[in-house]
Enzyme design. Structure first.
Site, PDB file in Angstrom:
ATOM      1  N   HIS A 382     -14.531 -23.715 -22.541  1.00 31.51           N
ATOM      2  CA  HIS A 382     -15.629 -22.997 -21.890  1.00 31.51           C
ATOM      3  C   HIS A 382     -15.180 -21.765 -21.110  1.00 31.51           C
ATOM      4  O   HIS A 382     -16.010 -21.150 -20.444  1.00 31.51           O
ATOM      5  CB  HIS A 382     -16.376 -23.930 -20.934  1.00 31.51           C
ATOM      6  CG  HIS A 382     -17.289 -24.896 -21.597  1.00 31.51           C
ATOM      7  ND1 HIS A 382     -18.573 -24.575 -21.988  1.00 31.51           N
ATOM      8  CD2 HIS A 382     -17.105 -26.189 -21.961  1.00 31.51           C
ATOM      9  CE1 HIS A 382     -19.145 -25.624 -22.550  1.00 31.51           C
ATOM     10  NE2 HIS A 382     -18.270 -26.621 -22.553  1.00 31.51           N
ATOM     11  N   LYS A 572     -27.659 -17.826 -11.165  1.00 29.84           N
ATOM     12  CA  LYS A 572     -26.507 -18.469 -11.787  1.00 29.84           C
ATOM     13  C   LYS A 572     -25.452 -18.705 -10.713  1.00 29.84           C
ATOM     14  O   LYS A 572     -25.587 -18.218  -9.581  1.00 29.84           O
ATOM     15  CB  LYS A 572     -25.930 -17.626 -12.923  1.00 29.84           C
ATOM     16  CG  LYS A 572     -25.578 -16.190 -12.540  1.00 29.84           C
ATOM     17  CD  LYS A 572     -25.046 -15.407 -13.737  1.00 29.84           C
ATOM     18  CE  LYS A 572     -26.141 -15.042 -14.708  1.00 29.84           C
ATOM     19  NZ  LYS A 572     -26.002 -15.667 -16.019  1.00 29.84           N
ATOM     20  N   ARG A 573     -24.429 -19.445 -11.064  1.00 28.43           N
ATOM     21  CA  ARG A 573     -23.325 -19.681 -10.133  1.00 28.43           C
ATOM     22  C   ARG A 573     -22.789 -18.337  -9.613  1.00 28.43           C
ATOM     23  O   ARG A 573     -22.659 -17.374 -10.373  1.00 28.43           O
ATOM     24  CB  ARG A 573     -22.228 -20.448 -10.878  1.00 28.43           C
ATOM     25  CG  ARG A 573     -21.015 -20.802 -10.066  1.00 28.43           C
ATOM     26  CD  ARG A 573     -20.202 -21.863 -10.804  1.00 28.43           C
ATOM     27  NE  ARG A 573     -19.972 -21.505 -12.202  1.00 28.43           N
ATOM     28  CZ  ARG A 573     -18.873 -20.878 -12.644  1.00 28.43           C
ATOM     29  NH1 ARG A 573     -17.933 -20.522 -11.796  1.00 28.43           N
ATOM     30  NH2 ARG A 573     -18.717 -20.617 -13.928  1.00 28.43           N
ATOM     31  N   LYS A 578     -19.327 -12.782 -12.762  1.00 26.85           N
ATOM     32  CA  LYS A 578     -20.741 -12.708 -13.108  1.00 26.85           C
ATOM     33  C   LYS A 578     -21.408 -11.500 -12.463  1.00 26.85           C
ATOM     34  O   LYS A 578     -22.521 -11.127 -12.819  1.00 26.85           O
ATOM     35  CB  LYS A 578     -21.457 -14.001 -12.718  1.00 26.85           C
ATOM     36  CG  LYS A 578     -20.978 -15.208 -13.543  1.00 26.85           C
ATOM     37  CD  LYS A 578     -21.663 -16.489 -13.118  1.00 26.85           C
ATOM     38  CE  LYS A 578     -21.134 -17.703 -13.869  1.00 26.85           C
ATOM     39  NZ  LYS A 578     -21.554 -17.743 -15.284  1.00 26.85           N
ATOM     40  N   LYS A 684     -32.654 -19.057 -22.035  1.00 26.77           N
ATOM     41  CA  LYS A 684     -33.851 -19.602 -21.380  1.00 26.77           C
ATOM     42  C   LYS A 684     -34.801 -18.481 -20.981  1.00 26.77           C
ATOM     43  O   LYS A 684     -36.023 -18.590 -21.173  1.00 26.77           O
ATOM     44  CB  LYS A 684     -33.440 -20.424 -20.155  1.00 26.77           C
ATOM     45  CG  LYS A 684     -32.606 -21.650 -20.488  1.00 26.77           C
ATOM     46  CD  LYS A 684     -31.873 -22.198 -19.264  1.00 26.77           C
ATOM     47  CE  LYS A 684     -30.839 -23.238 -19.681  1.00 26.77           C
ATOM     48  NZ  LYS A 684     -29.927 -23.604 -18.579  1.00 26.77           N
TER      49      LYS A 684
END
Length: 836
Positions: A382, A572-573, A578, A684
């Site tokens: 991952h 998100k985290r 990110k 999503k």
């Protein structure tokens, strides 16, 4: 007959057997009166409450138990069918299962949602209101755990006989509170009021050892026989939760382990007056399943993390082997009947543990044991971040798991011998070694999982290709063909039907019910993308979802936002790669521009953030503080005229996502290219009609291919360009100097404009950008800003925006986790699935 073909035929028969068993049951759909009577019976005899005095939480438990009865019927039918015909089972090992709330999801999958709503309404109870009281099962952190939950639902949906294995954390990932803009953590005690969905299995308990020593004796043939004598032994006790597939045709099992002490109390110590010490062993054992992801910044934290990983892996493998031997009696057929999938490196110790079980307990030869292990296990990677690929100090494993360290050394010796015989260089041998000798001797769990698996998969096309070029380059050379790709997916049952019932109903009325069983039939929606009447209906539903979110925002943080504004969302985290930092810096630039040019027709925006930073991740916590500092200033500035609002929603979880995602207009997927393995939030959002602004990273690459370049906003450096920039003698200061807007933003943040009571607060964040900027925030800033202004221009053209949003919905069917699971089943596990 070929063994693989034979297994597939058996498995196909198993699927038919399960269908036969399910066909014997009455339809789960029933009249509302019958379901009401069942709810009332549960309220009376299981909850012990008279309807006259029952509270909302009593009704929640009663309807959950009523639904559970229907699910158990299907669960038993599934189990009977599987055992009747045999065949191969899939075992999914994951440290996280972020399953969220289960009531509405279960009602939807059992086709009882409307029945339950009508049944409860007849006794004056609102289903939606009591469903909001159900706690989230906080068994995961983010995408990894949510993916595992989607996979469990999809495996049941497409007909794969499967068990999920994990830990039953008493306190899941922490509850995030925002105090004066800072993240604080408190326990997330999701089990405080019980869990109606789980079934304790006291008879399913296994001993798990730690420490001690390994004794070697001589076997009958002169070979060495090893016996591990642990110094500490605890129990892993099973708790089962049914995992319901679509239409309830199959129900699989999620088995979670609780840690228990063999001796709950030391009476000698207690009677001697040491009342605290008498419970020491119990507390030490139970700490293993007490908290998800304890901080591992200390030696004690590292040891607990390793104990957690071995605990659930050992209990799971013992359970799998026990089930196999109980049914088939022959350990040599194990790989034909079991497929074990490792979800990331957390259960990678399974390679050594399965070898130990096969050699030390079942007396197989080393060669036979390794062949069975490799043929059974496969591994999902991952991350490409070296720091996220787990390594453990050799002394720690030698102390906690001495037999496993022996096995790891032996596996490594064979790997290095094979590499040497293939002509590998010293550098390549060092790279493929399971033992890293460069920074203190450490066990590379990613390498262990790789060499102990027959297939290793990435989770998006870009990620899988980069695996071959970066973290597993040399292992891929040594074992060509082992790496494969399985692009992630999401379950449309949870993320469309349950989360967005308004859009679900509109789609059914427009293109029929076919997409409910096969998400790729959403493509039929394309022909309505320009239809004015459909666009109006689509926009009305989106506005209603936004109004619902606006109400939640006001309740949560006390801020009024306009549902007609563009809702720009990044949830998100919180992590530097990110790049929430890029988003908030551009927000400051927009704030500056609105104040500098009040005469322009600015598009009203609501910038919505949510996500948790790891408890010990200081840089990420400062990003959260900066977002809240900017929000405090922007939201109170009358010069902005409500054209810009900034929101940070606390305690991000599945339930919050189910409210935010259907309301989003713009989805932020802006990670540094080459660093996001896949992402599933992007899928999503797209399925719910949000447009994506993103880099060519992770599954964004495949989203671009499926939705079309005109319907997604791609900006910034590509993965190869990122690597080139990092290897060049770039100076972020030059990039900043060349961008007036960026320089102005950084000066404002650094000087304390947004932190007047502590002007030094964000200097460290800005100095990192000025001097190193590993995540290339400054390099992508101008491209990101320019793309945001293109988004503004599109937003004012309502029909054009809606057309693109509708096309995103129509073209997201490929990203169903059903498709992903079918690919795993066919290409990795060797089990069939039911026809589409």
């Amino acid at each position: 007959m070929d063994a693989t073909l034979q297994n597939k035929l058996y498995s196909a028969d198993t699927a038919l057997a399960v269908a036969d068993e399910a066909a014997k049951l009455p339809e789960a759909t029933g009249d509302a009166r019958a379901f009401r009577d069942l709810i009332l019976a549960k309220l009376t005899y299981a909850v012990g409450k008279d309807p006259i005095v029952a509270r909302d939480h009593d009704w929640l438990r009663a309807v959950s138990l009523a639904l559970r009865d229907h699910i158990v019927d299907r669960w038993m039918a599934t189990t009977r069918g599987v055992y009747r015909m045999g065949g191969k089972r899939v075992y999914y090992l994951s440290l996280e299962f972020l399953i969220g709330r289960l009531l509405k999801d279960g009602l939807n999958n059992m086709n009882l949602l409307n029945t339950a709503r009508e049944a409860l309404a007849s006794v004056g109870v609102d289903l939606d209101m009591i469903a909001e009281m159900e706690p989230d099962a906080a068994l995961g952190n983010g995408g990894l755990g949510r993916l595992a939950a989607c996979f469990m639902e999809s495996m049941a949906t497409v007909g794969v006989a499967a068990y999920g294995y994990g830990i039953r954390y008493e306190n899941g990932l922490f509850r995030q509170n925002i105090v004066d803009g800072w993240q604080t953590e408190s326990p997330e005690n999701w089990l405080a009021n019980g869990n109606p969905w789980e079934f304790p299995r006291r008879e399913v308990a296994y001993e798990i050892g730690f420490g001690g020593a390994v004794e070697a004796t001589e076997g009958w043939d002169g070979s060495a026989v090893h016996a591990w004598k642990p110094g500490e032994t605890i129990l892993g006790v099973a708790h089962d939760t049914p995992a319901v597939g679509w239409r309830g045709n199959r129900v699989n099992t999620l088995r979670l382990w609780s840690a228990r002490s063999l001796d709950p109390i030391s009476l000698d110590a207690f009677n001697a007056g040491d009342h605290v010490g008498a419970l020491a062993e119990r507390n030490r054992a139970e700490s293993i399943s007490r908290v998800l992801y304890p901080a591992d910044s200390t030696p004690a934290g590292q040891e607990l993390r390793l104990r957690q990983e071995y605990f659930f892996t050992s209990a799971s493998l013992q359970d799998i082997v026990r089930r196999h031997m109980q049914q088939y009696r022959d350990i040599r057929t194990f790989a034909n009947k079991a497929a074990i999938q490792l979800n990331d490196t957390h259960p990678a110790i399974a390679v050594a543990e399965l070898m130990r079980i096969l050699i030390d307990i079942h007396a197989l030869s080393w060669s036979d044991a390794f062949t069975i292990t490799r043929d059974t296990i496969s591994y999902t990677n991952h991350t490409l971040l070296p720091e996220a690929l787990e390594t453990w100090p050799v002394p720690l494993i030698e102390r906690l798991l001495p037999r496993h360290m022996q096995i790891i050394y032996a596996i490594n010796a064979r790997v290095l011998s094979e590499a040497r015989s293939s002509g590998a260089s010293d550098a390549m041998i060092a790279a493929v070694s399971i033992i890293d000798e460069s920074h203190g001797r450490r066990v590379r769990m990613g390498n262990l999982a790789f060499v102990g698996s027959h297939k290793v998969n990435g989770v998006s096309a870009l990620h899988s290709n980069l695996m071959k070029e970066t973290v597993f380059k040399d292992l891929n050379t040594l074992f060509p063909g082992r790496i494969t790709n399985k692009t992630n997916g999401i379950t449309p049952r949870r993320w469309l039907m349950t989360a967005n019932p308004g859009l679900t109903t509109l789609l059914r009325e427009t293109i029929g019910d076919g997409y409910l069983d096969n998400a790729e039939k959403l493509v039929a929606l394309e022909r309505f993308a320009k239809d004015a009447a459909f666009q109006d209906s689509f926009a009305t539903i989106k506005h209603a979802n936004k109004a619902r979110l606006a109400k939640l925002i006001q309740q949560s943080v006390g801020l009024r936002v306009d549902p007609s504004a563009l809702f720009d969302v990044q949830i998100k985290r919180i992590h530097e790669y990110k790049r929430q930092l890029l988003n908030i810096l551009e927000t400051v630039a927009l704030y500056n521009a609105i104040r500098a040019h009040p005469e322009k027709d600015w598009v009203p925006r609501v910038k919505i953030f949510a996500g948790k930073a790891a408890a010990s991740y200081t840089a990420a916590k400062y990003v959260i503080k900066l977002i809240n500092d900017v929000a405090r200033v922007v939201n109170a500035d009358p010069a902005v005229r409500n054209l810009l609002k900034v929101v940070f929603l606390p305690n991000y979880n599945v339930s919050l996502a189910e409210t935010v995602i259907p309301a989003a207009n713009l989805s932020e997927q802006i990670s540094t290219a080459g660093m996001e393995a896949s992402g599933t939030g992007n899928m999503k959002f797209g399925l719910n009609g949000a447009l994506t602004i993103g880099t060519l990273d992770g599954a964004n690459v495949e989203m671009l291919e499926h939705v079309g370049a005109d319907n997604i906003f791609i900006f910034g450096l590509k993965a190869g360009e990122v690597e080139q920039r990092r290897q060049s003698a770039r100076n972020p200061g030059d990039t900043i100097a060349a961008s007036h807007a960026l320089a102005e933003v950084l000066d404002a943040v650094e000087s304390g404009v947004f932190s007047p009571t502590d002007p030094e607060r964000h200097k460290g964040t800005v100095q990192t950008l000025r001097t190193s900027d590993w995540f290339l925030v400054t390099d992508d800033f101008d491209a990101y800003t320019a793309m945001q202004r293109k988004i503004d221009a599109l937003w004012v053209d309502g029909p054009a925006w809606n057309e693109k949003a509708i096309l995103n919905v129509a073209r997201m069917g490929w990203f169903s986790s059903d498709r992903t699971i079918r690919e795993y089943s066919d290409e990795i596990w060797g089990v069939p699935t039911l026809p589409v």
